[in-house]
Design an enzyme around this catalytic site. Structure first.
Site, short mmCIF file in Angstrom:
data_model
loop_
_atom_site.label_atom_id
_atom_site.label_comp_id
_atom_site.label_asym_id
_atom_site.label_seq_id
_atom_site.Cartn_x
_atom_site.Cartn_y
_atom_site.Cartn_z
N ASP A 38 0.87 -1.19 0.00
CA ASP A 38 0.00 0.00 0.00
C ASP A 38 0.90 1.23 0.00
OD1 ASP A 38 -3.25 0.30 0.90
OD2 ASP A 38 -2.04 2.13 1.04
N ASP A 58 4.31 3.39 -3.76
CA ASP A 58 3.33 4.07 -4.60
C ASP A 58 3.21 3.30 -5.92
OD1 ASP A 58 1.80 5.62 -6.23
OD2 ASP A 58 2.96 7.48 -5.93
N SER A 122 -16.33 -2.25 -10.09
CA SER A 122 -17.38 -1.65 -9.27
C SER A 122 -18.72 -1.61 -9.99
CB SER A 122 -16.97 -0.21 -8.94
OG SER A 122 -18.07 0.53 -8.47
N TYR A 153 -14.60 7.90 -11.80
CA TYR A 153 -14.33 6.61 -11.16
C TYR A 153 -14.85 5.40 -11.98
CZ TYR A 153 -14.73 3.04 -7.44
OH TYR A 153 -14.67 1.89 -6.68
N GLU A 195 -15.79 7.98 3.44
CA GLU A 195 -16.69 6.94 3.95
C GLU A 195 -17.94 6.83 3.09
OE1 GLU A 195 -15.76 9.67 5.40
OE2 GLU A 195 -17.48 10.78 6.16
N LYS A 196 -18.47 5.60 3.03
CA LYS A 196 -19.69 5.34 2.28
C LYS A 196 -20.89 5.38 3.24
CE LYS A 196 -17.57 1.78 0.60
NZ LYS A 196 -16.32 2.03 1.23
P1 NAD Z 1 -9.72 1.66 0.50
O1 NAD Z 1 -9.61 3.10 0.14
O2 NAD Z 1 -10.02 1.33 1.92
O3 NAD Z 1 -8.40 0.88 0.08
C1 NAD Z 1 -7.69 1.17 -1.09
C2 NAD Z 1 -6.22 1.25 -0.71
O4 NAD Z 1 -5.48 1.51 -1.90
C3 NAD Z 1 -5.91 2.39 0.27
O5 NAD Z 1 -5.35 1.88 1.46
C4 NAD Z 1 -4.95 3.27 -0.48
O6 NAD Z 1 -3.93 3.82 0.32
C5 NAD Z 1 -4.38 2.31 -1.51
N1 NAD Z 1 -3.83 3.04 -2.64
C6 NAD Z 1 -4.37 4.10 -3.29
N2 NAD Z 1 -3.52 4.57 -4.20
C7 NAD Z 1 -2.41 3.78 -4.14
C8 NAD Z 1 -1.17 3.78 -4.82
N3 NAD Z 1 -0.90 4.70 -5.76
N4 NAD Z 1 -0.25 2.85 -4.49
C9 NAD Z 1 -0.51 1.94 -3.51
N5 NAD Z 1 -1.67 1.90 -2.84
C10 NAD Z 1 -2.60 2.80 -3.15
O7 NAD Z 1 -10.83 1.04 -0.47
P2 NAD Z 1 -11.51 -0.40 -0.45
O8 NAD Z 1 -12.92 -0.20 -0.07
O9 NAD Z 1 -10.67 -1.34 0.31
O10 NAD Z 1 -11.48 -0.75 -2.00
C11 NAD Z 1 -10.64 -1.75 -2.55
C12 NAD Z 1 -10.93 -1.91 -4.03
O11 NAD Z 1 -12.31 -2.28 -4.21
C13 NAD Z 1 -10.72 -0.64 -4.87
O12 NAD Z 1 -10.29 -0.99 -6.15
C14 NAD Z 1 -12.13 -0.08 -4.97
O13 NAD Z 1 -12.29 0.76 -6.09
C15 NAD Z 1 -12.92 -1.36 -5.10
N6 NAD Z 1 -14.33 -1.18 -4.74
C16 NAD Z 1 -14.67 -0.95 -3.43
C17 NAD Z 1 -16.01 -0.77 -3.11
C18 NAD Z 1 -16.45 -0.52 -1.70
O14 NAD Z 1 -17.65 -0.35 -1.47
N7 NAD Z 1 -15.55 -0.50 -0.72
C19 NAD Z 1 -16.98 -0.83 -4.10
C20 NAD Z 1 -16.59 -1.05 -5.41
C21 NAD Z 1 -15.26 -1.25 -5.72
N1 GDD Z 2 -21.30 8.71 1.79
C1 GDD Z 2 -22.49 9.13 2.28
N2 GDD Z 2 -22.51 9.82 3.46
N3 GDD Z 2 -23.61 8.89 1.57
C2 GDD Z 2 -24.79 9.31 2.09
C3 GDD Z 2 -24.89 9.99 3.31
C4 GDD Z 2 -23.68 10.26 4.03
O1 GDD Z 2 -23.67 10.86 5.09
N4 GDD Z 2 -26.19 10.27 3.56
C5 GDD Z 2 -26.88 9.78 2.53
N5 GDD Z 2 -26.05 9.22 1.62
C6 GDD Z 2 -26.44 8.67 0.32
C7 GDD Z 2 -25.66 9.21 -0.88
O2 GDD Z 2 -26.15 10.49 -1.25
C8 GDD Z 2 -25.95 8.15 -1.92
O3 GDD Z 2 -27.18 8.42 -2.56
C9 GDD Z 2 -26.12 6.87 -1.08
O4 GDD Z 2 -26.21 7.28 0.30
C10 GDD Z 2 -24.93 5.93 -1.20
O5 GDD Z 2 -23.75 6.70 -1.06
P1 GDD Z 2 -22.29 6.03 -0.98
O6 GDD Z 2 -22.34 4.86 -0.07
O7 GDD Z 2 -21.34 7.12 -0.63
O8 GDD Z 2 -21.95 5.62 -2.46
P2 GDD Z 2 -22.68 4.83 -3.69
O9 GDD Z 2 -23.44 3.64 -3.24
O10 GDD Z 2 -23.44 5.81 -4.50
O11 GDD Z 2 -21.39 4.37 -4.47
C11 GDD Z 2 -20.46 3.57 -3.74
O12 GDD Z 2 -20.55 2.24 -4.10
C12 GDD Z 2 -19.95 1.91 -5.31
C13 GDD Z 2 -20.17 0.43 -5.56
O13 GDD Z 2 -21.48 0.08 -5.45
C14 GDD Z 2 -19.08 4.20 -3.87
O14 GDD Z 2 -18.28 3.78 -2.76
C15 GDD Z 2 -18.38 3.80 -5.10
O15 GDD Z 2 -17.01 4.20 -4.99
C16 GDD Z 2 -18.49 2.29 -5.25
O16 GDD Z 2 -17.83 1.85 -6.41
#
Ligand code: NAD
Ligand code: GDD
Length: 343
Positions: A38, A58, A122, A153, A195-196
């Site tokens: 990482d 990186d 994703s 993205y 955060e999501k």
């Molecule tokens: P995260 O942000 O917690 O982890 C990603 C890690 O990648 C981070 O620790 C970050 O430091 C590292 N990183 C970023 N740029 C880098 C670089 N240049 N070199 C080395 N490391 C680097 O995210 P996550 O939720 O663990 O996601 C993991 C994978 O799953 C990603 O590809 C993400 O797009 C994908 N994904 C996640 C979700 C989700 O809901 N969490 C949904 C769809 C796709």
């Molecule tokens: N993050 C966030 N924070 N979302 C919120 C909040 C809040 O406080 N309150 C309401 N929401 C609503 C957002 O406006 C959105 O409509 C919904 O919750 C979901 O938001 P996220 O969880 O941030 O993202 P997403 O589901 O639209 O997209 C995520 O999931 C993808 C995969 O399914 C992202 O994390 C993407 O990066 C990922 O690939």
């Protein structure tokens, strides 16, 4: 071409949520030949295991990807610059730059003779026109085309999916691609802007309870629908897909769709409070509705992510609650202690 060590597993993004959880799962099943990579300094990794080879590199840089891939048999590429809607809506160029990580990791995998390569795509690759209703449309794998992915993205994910396919077709690298739908659970980002929704809503409910404010700010109307996949299901699915013969990108997500209002209901129920909801219609909202159609994963793997949201959210809420209190005390030791128990 380099020789792959029969056992060595490389996990990139290992300092983050899913990468760290995947390393933890490998360790739990007795794997020792693991390289965790990482770009973050080690003290910022969410989970850190002393027994594995840890590298802070990186991976935008090709030469670092070569260090990461050397001797690898399997590579799980989970590194990306990513976050929830609050991050991806305002950082489109940064999100697209993750193409450097994926491109260089594929090239390095090939050069060093890796056998299998997992790519984390994703649900953001799906055509926006198919997600314009609050009645959670179930997205089938074919719904990514004609392409109209999430700006920034999602386009990077779609492009990198295709690059994986061409590395398989043209060079014989066994690439596997899963399209994750919103993943949540302990060790996920819960504050700071990336955060999501599940972690954000838990944190806001915890904060309102502890501070006695009795209010919660919700982005959008609350009618948006999503499905949320618990981290244990994500880890299991990665494993199954990587070791399968599935060549095309496949959904890895829960099919239990809920509205954001229902997500808030659940968090309130866990906390034992009721809050006044303030809807912020100018906040990032993403698509109106999205669910995972799991027909393909059921057919090919006879399994689908199945942790009920209420069950996973309970665990996540209590984990964030502990982290929140530790942060308030300025006590990072609690975090370190939980790290030790997760080994
Ligand atoms: P995260 O942000 O917690 O982890 C990603 C890690 O990648 C981070 O620790 C970050 O430091 C590292 N990183 C970023 N740029 C880098 C670089 N240049 N070199 C080395 N490391 C680097 O995210 P996550 O939720 O663990 O996601 C993991 C994978 O799953 C990603 O590809 C993400 O797009 C994908 N994904 C996640 C979700 C989700 O809901 N969490 C949904 C769809 C796709
Ligand atoms: N993050 C966030 N924070 N979302 C919120 C909040 C809040 O406080 N309150 C309401 N929401 C609503 C957002 O406006 C959105 O409509 C919904 O919750 C979901 O938001 P996220 O969880 O941030 O993202 P997403 O589901 O639209 O997209 C995520 O999931 C993808 C995969 O399914 C992202 O994390 C993407 O990066 C990922 O690939």
């Amino acid at each position: 071409m380099g020789e792959a060590n029969r056992n060595l597993i490389v996990v990139t993004g290992a300092g983050g949520f899913i990468g760290g959880s995947y390393v933890a799962a490998l360790r739990a099943r007795g794997c020792t030949a693991i390289r965790a990579v990482d770009c973050k300094p080690f003290d910022e990794w969410y989970q850190h295991f002393d027994e594995v080879e840890n590298l802070s590199l990186d991976l935008n840089l090709k030469e670092n990807c070569e260090v990461a891939a050397r001797g690898a048999h399997d590579i799980y590429n989970l590194a990306a610059n990513m976050g929830g809607m609050g991050f991806i809506e305002h950082n489109k160029a940064l999100c697209m730059l993750s193409v450097l990580i994926n491109t260089h990791m594929l090239q390095a995998a090939l050069k060093h003779g890796a056998k299998r390569f997992f790519y984390s795509s994703s649900a953001c690759v799906y055509n926006a026109d198919k997600q314009k209703t609050f009645v959670a449309p179930s997205l089938k794998e074919e719904d990514a085309y004609p392409a109209m992915a999430e700006d920034g993205y999602g386009w990077e994910k779609l492009f990198s999916e295709r690059m994986c396919r061409h590395f398989r077709e043209d060079y014989g690298l066994l690439t596997r691609v899963a399209r994750f739908h919103n993943v949540y659970g302990p060790w996920g980002t819960w504050y700071g802007g990336r955060e999501k929704a599940p972690a954000a809503i838990c944190r806001k409910v915890i904060e309102a309870k502890l501070k006695g404010t009795r209010e919660i700010a919700i982005w959008g109307s609350g009618k948006q629908t999503r499905s949320f996949m618990y981290i244990d299901d994500c880890v299991k699915g990665i494993d199954l897909i990587m070791n399968s013969d599935i060549l095309e990108p496949i959904n890895l997500g829960s099919s239990e769709a809920v509205s954001i209002n229902q997500l808030v209901d659940m968090a309130e129920e866990i906390a034992g409070i009721k809050l006044q909801r303030k809807y912020d219609l100018s906040a990032p909202k993403g698509v109106d509705g999205r669910n995972s159609d799991n027909t393909m994963i059921q057919r090919l793997l006879h399994w689908e992510p199945n942790t009920p949201l209420r069950v996973g959210l309970d665990k996540t809420y209590h984990w964030i609650h502990d982290q929140y209190l530790a942060r308030e005390r300025g006590d990072s030791r609690v975090v370190r202690e939980s790290l030790t128990t997760s080994h």
